[in-house]
Design a protein around this motif. Structure first.
Motif, mmCIF file in Angstrom:
data_model
loop_
_atom_site.group_PDB
_atom_site.id
_atom_site.type_symbol
_atom_site.label_atom_id
_atom_site.label_comp_id
_atom_site.label_asym_id
_atom_site.label_seq_id
_atom_site.Cartn_x
_atom_site.Cartn_y
_atom_site.Cartn_z
ATOM 1 N N TYR A 103 0.836 -1.212 0.000
ATOM 2 C CA TYR A 103 0.000 0.000 0.000
ATOM 3 C C TYR A 103 0.872 1.264 0.000
ATOM 4 O O TYR A 103 0.605 2.214 -0.741
ATOM 5 N N LEU A 104 1.939 1.239 0.806
ATOM 6 C CA LEU A 104 2.831 2.398 0.861
ATOM 7 C C LEU A 104 3.563 2.616 -0.461
ATOM 8 O O LEU A 104 3.960 3.735 -0.785
ATOM 9 N N HIS A 105 3.744 1.544 -1.220
ATOM 10 C CA HIS A 105 4.378 1.672 -2.531
ATOM 11 C C HIS A 105 3.389 2.082 -3.614
ATOM 12 O O HIS A 105 3.758 2.185 -4.792
ATOM 13 N N GLY A 106 2.133 2.313 -3.248
ATOM 14 C CA GLY A 106 1.176 2.839 -4.199
ATOM 15 C C GLY A 106 0.335 1.808 -4.909
ATOM 16 O O GLY A 106 -0.403 2.147 -5.847
ATOM 17 N N LEU A 107 0.393 0.540 -4.493
ATOM 18 C CA LEU A 107 -0.435 -0.472 -5.126
ATOM 19 C C LEU A 107 -1.889 -0.319 -4.669
ATOM 20 O O LEU A 107 -2.150 0.016 -3.508
ATOM 21 N N SER A 108 -2.801 -0.569 -5.572
ATOM 22 C CA SER A 108 -4.219 -0.496 -5.226
ATOM 23 C C SER A 108 -4.611 -1.731 -4.423
ATOM 24 O O SER A 108 -3.902 -2.739 -4.404
ATOM 25 N N ARG A 109 -5.759 -1.649 -3.761
ATOM 26 C CA ARG A 109 -6.228 -2.788 -2.968
ATOM 27 C C ARG A 109 -6.425 -4.025 -3.849
ATOM 28 O O ARG A 109 -6.215 -5.154 -3.405
ATOM 29 N N ALA A 110 -6.808 -3.810 -5.096
ATOM 30 C CA ALA A 110 -6.999 -4.933 -6.008
ATOM 31 C C ALA A 110 -5.664 -5.585 -6.382
ATOM 32 O O ALA A 110 -5.621 -6.775 -6.708
ATOM 33 N N GLN A 111 -4.577 -4.820 -6.349
ATOM 34 C CA GLN A 111 -3.267 -5.342 -6.725
ATOM 35 C C GLN A 111 -2.519 -5.980 -5.554
ATOM 36 O O GLN A 111 -1.627 -6.800 -5.763
ATOM 37 N N ILE A 112 -2.879 -5.592 -4.322
ATOM 38 C CA ILE A 112 -2.089 -5.986 -3.153
ATOM 39 C C ILE A 112 -2.062 -7.502 -2.958
ATOM 40 O O ILE A 112 -1.000 -8.095 -2.715
ATOM 41 N N GLY A 113 -3.210 -8.166 -3.076
ATOM 42 C CA GLY A 113 -3.250 -9.601 -2.831
ATOM 43 C C GLY A 113 -2.364 -10.386 -3.777
ATOM 44 O O GLY A 113 -1.601 -11.257 -3.349
ATOM 45 N N GLU A 114 -2.436 -10.063 -5.065
ATOM 46 C CA GLU A 114 -1.621 -10.758 -6.055
ATOM 47 C C GLU A 114 -0.136 -10.472 -5.844
ATOM 48 O O GLU A 114 0.707 -11.382 -5.934
ATOM 49 N N ALA A 115 0.212 -9.198 -5.570
ATOM 50 C CA ALA A 115 1.613 -8.833 -5.363
ATOM 51 C C ALA A 115 2.175 -9.519 -4.118
ATOM 52 O O ALA A 115 3.323 -9.988 -4.110
ATOM 53 N N ARG A 116 1.368 -9.581 -3.062
ATOM 54 C CA ARG A 116 1.821 -10.228 -1.828
ATOM 55 C C ARG A 116 2.050 -11.725 -2.057
ATOM 56 O O ARG A 116 3.052 -12.289 -1.597
ATOM 57 N N SER A 117 1.147 -12.366 -2.755
ATOM 58 C CA SER A 117 1.299 -13.796 -3.033
ATOM 59 C C SER A 117 2.552 -14.068 -3.853
ATOM 60 O O SER A 117 3.292 -15.030 -3.585
ATOM 61 N N ALA A 118 2.828 -13.212 -4.849
ATOM 62 C CA ALA A 118 4.011 -13.404 -5.687
ATOM 63 C C ALA A 118 5.291 -13.223 -4.881
ATOM 64 O O ALA A 118 6.245 -14.000 -5.013
ATOM 65 N N ALA A 119 5.317 -12.197 -4.015
ATOM 66 C CA ALA A 119 6.509 -11.946 -3.199
ATOM 67 C C ALA A 119 6.743 -13.093 -2.220
ATOM 68 O O ALA A 119 7.885 -13.531 -2.007
ATOM 69 N N LYS A 120 5.670 -13.592 -1.600
ATOM 70 C CA LYS A 120 5.803 -14.716 -0.671
ATOM 71 C C LYS A 120 6.313 -15.963 -1.382
ATOM 72 O O LYS A 120 7.151 -16.703 -0.856
ATOM 73 N N LYS A 121 5.823 -16.202 -2.606
ATOM 74 C CA LYS A 121 6.276 -17.370 -3.357
ATOM 75 C C LYS A 121 7.745 -17.250 -3.710
ATOM 76 O O LYS A 121 8.514 -18.216 -3.566
ATOM 77 N N LYS A 138 15.630 -15.787 12.446
ATOM 78 C CA LYS A 138 16.324 -14.676 11.787
ATOM 79 C C LYS A 138 16.349 -14.862 10.278
ATOM 80 O O LYS A 138 16.194 -13.903 9.513
ATOM 81 N N GLY A 139 16.535 -16.111 9.830
ATOM 82 C CA GLY A 139 16.552 -16.370 8.399
ATOM 83 C C GLY A 139 15.231 -16.053 7.741
ATOM 84 O O GLY A 139 15.184 -15.466 6.652
ATOM 85 N N TYR A 140 14.122 -16.410 8.404
ATOM 86 C CA TYR A 140 12.809 -16.114 7.835
ATOM 87 C C TYR A 140 12.495 -14.629 7.918
ATOM 88 O O TYR A 140 11.805 -14.085 7.041
ATOM 89 N N GLN A 141 12.957 -13.963 8.945
ATOM 90 C CA GLN A 141 12.780 -12.513 8.993
ATOM 91 C C GLN A 141 13.519 -11.846 7.839
ATOM 92 O O GLN A 141 13.044 -10.865 7.259
ATOM 93 N N GLN A 142 14.686 -12.402 7.487
ATOM 94 C CA GLN A 142 15.431 -11.873 6.343
ATOM 95 C C GLN A 142 14.627 -12.073 5.058
ATOM 96 O O GLN A 142 14.614 -11.209 4.180
ATOM 97 N N ARG A 143 13.942 -13.195 4.951
ATOM 98 C CA ARG A 143 13.099 -13.442 3.781
ATOM 99 C C ARG A 143 11.961 -12.419 3.697
ATOM 100 O O ARG A 143 11.611 -11.943 2.611
ATOM 101 N N VAL A 144 11.372 -12.096 4.850
ATOM 102 C CA VAL A 144 10.303 -11.085 4.866
ATOM 103 C C VAL A 144 10.857 -9.741 4.415
ATOM 104 O O VAL A 144 10.206 -8.993 3.669
ATOM 105 N N GLY A 145 12.081 -9.417 4.865
ATOM 106 C CA GLY A 145 12.704 -8.171 4.437
ATOM 107 C C GLY A 145 12.899 -8.121 2.935
ATOM 108 O O GLY A 145 12.686 -7.074 2.298
ATOM 109 N N LEU A 146 13.297 -9.251 2.342
ATOM 110 C CA LEU A 146 13.462 -9.290 0.889
ATOM 111 C C LEU A 146 12.115 -9.190 0.188
ATOM 112 O O LEU A 146 11.984 -8.510 -0.841
ATOM 113 N N ALA A 147 11.089 -9.827 0.758
ATOM 114 C CA ALA A 147 9.754 -9.773 0.147
ATOM 115 C C ALA A 147 9.236 -8.343 0.085
ATOM 116 O O ALA A 147 8.624 -7.935 -0.912
ATOM 117 N N GLN A 148 9.475 -7.556 1.153
ATOM 118 C CA GLN A 148 9.002 -6.173 1.106
ATOM 119 C C GLN A 148 9.766 -5.349 0.072
ATOM 120 O O GLN A 148 9.250 -4.356 -0.444
#
Length: 303
Positions: A103-121, A138-148
């Motif tokens: 959301y902070l990067h300007g994605l619409s609510r319709a785009q957020i779900g798809e973008a989040r799923s792609a980043a998590k994958k 710590k390793g998984y927190q690093q993954r979350v940092g990369l996903a964002q």
């Protein structure tokens, strides 16, 4: 071809002390640039200036043709940044945090779900969406940092020590992810692990006390001589005494680094070695490794 990143005489000073001396960079799609240097050399400062987190003292940064100072919003939409300490909210779940980042990067609510799923994958977080970030390793927190950093599909990725806290298997996965992402992006990667830079990057900038001491290919084409392995263990002087050999230096108990006299071919060198009764187990071209390049650059051996 449009450069995804251009820096022009980018520098940073603090109390009349120049932390980063003027730096010129150009990155296009497919480039993975490794930033190397001892602690305090200016790597993190450069990345912070490029992503707009720190104002330069002089010089300019362009991201996808947008001037970072004159058009900061347009420029920053094309940047994904993972600092050395990921900017996580520990009391949020992974899904909540990534949705806020999108959301902070300007994605619409319709785009957020798809973008989040792609980043998590991409980051191996498919089963972690409902977990609190503070309960992750710590390793998984690093993954979350990369996903964002990748959730908004940026053109330029800036990764500061991205393998910190990851096990060897996770490091290998991250390396492959970075290479896959770089097919249509540019990536800047900082790491103290030379083998990771060697395996991931195609270009490298080496810094020493804020000065660029090397800026070029990750594997310089110049040949430094030949790697010679012998079953015996003669003295360097005995090897150098052969007519075909100009210099011989024992690099390890297992091999020597030799150079040939002008006009001599490796086959002639081999004949002379065998003529001395030495059993040759290796005679191959030797190129300067990244470790040698780094040590030479940071100790004044490169100009």
């Amino acid at each position: 071809m449009l450069n995804l990143l251009t820096t022009n005489q980018l520098s940073r000073s603090f109390h009349q002390h120049q932390i980063v001396q003027p730096l010129d960079l150009q990155l296009s799609r497919g480039d993975i640039l490794g930033l190397l240097g001892p602690n305090g050399a200016g790597k993190s400062t450069i990345m912070r200036m490029i992503c707009g987190d720190l104002a330069p003292s002089s010089g300019a940064v362009e991201i996808c043709g947008f001037d970072l100072l004159e058009q900061p919003l347009q420029a920053k939409r094309n940047i994904g940044y993972l600092p050395e300490r990921p900017p996580l909210h520990p009391d949020q779940t992974v899904d909540e945090f990534l949705a806020d980042c999108a959301y902070l990067h300007g994605l619409s609510r319709a785009q957020i779900g798809e973008a989040r799923s792609a980043a998590k994958k991409h980051c191996g977080l498919e089963q972690s969406g409902r977990r609190l970030i503070r309960k992750l390793s710590k390793g998984y927190q690093q993954r979350v940092g990369l996903a964002q950093a990748i959730i908004h599909d940026p053109q330029l990725l800036i990764l500061d020590e991205p393998t910190d806290g990851l096990d060897p298997g996770q490091i290998r996965q991250l390396r492959e992810l970075i290479k896959a992402l770089a097919t249509d992006k540019a990536v800047i990667l900082s790491s103290h692990i030379l083998s990771e830079i060697q395996a991931t990057c195609n270009r490298v900038v080496i810094l020493q006390q804020g000065k660029t001491v090397y800026n070029g290919d990750i594997t310089p084409a110049e040949q430094t001589g030949y790697r010679l392995g012998l079953e015996q263990n003669p003295l360097e002087s005995e090897i150098a005494a052969l007519p075909a050999i100009a210099t011989a230096e024992q690099m390890h108990t297992d091999y020597f680094l030799i150079t040939l006299e002008p006009g001599y071919r490796p086959s002639e060198c081999l004949e002379q070695l065998l003529g001395r009764g030495w059993q040759v187990c290796e005679l191959s071209p030797a190129s300067r490794s990244l470790e040698q390049l780094f040590l030479q650059a940071t100790t004044g051996g490169l100009q």
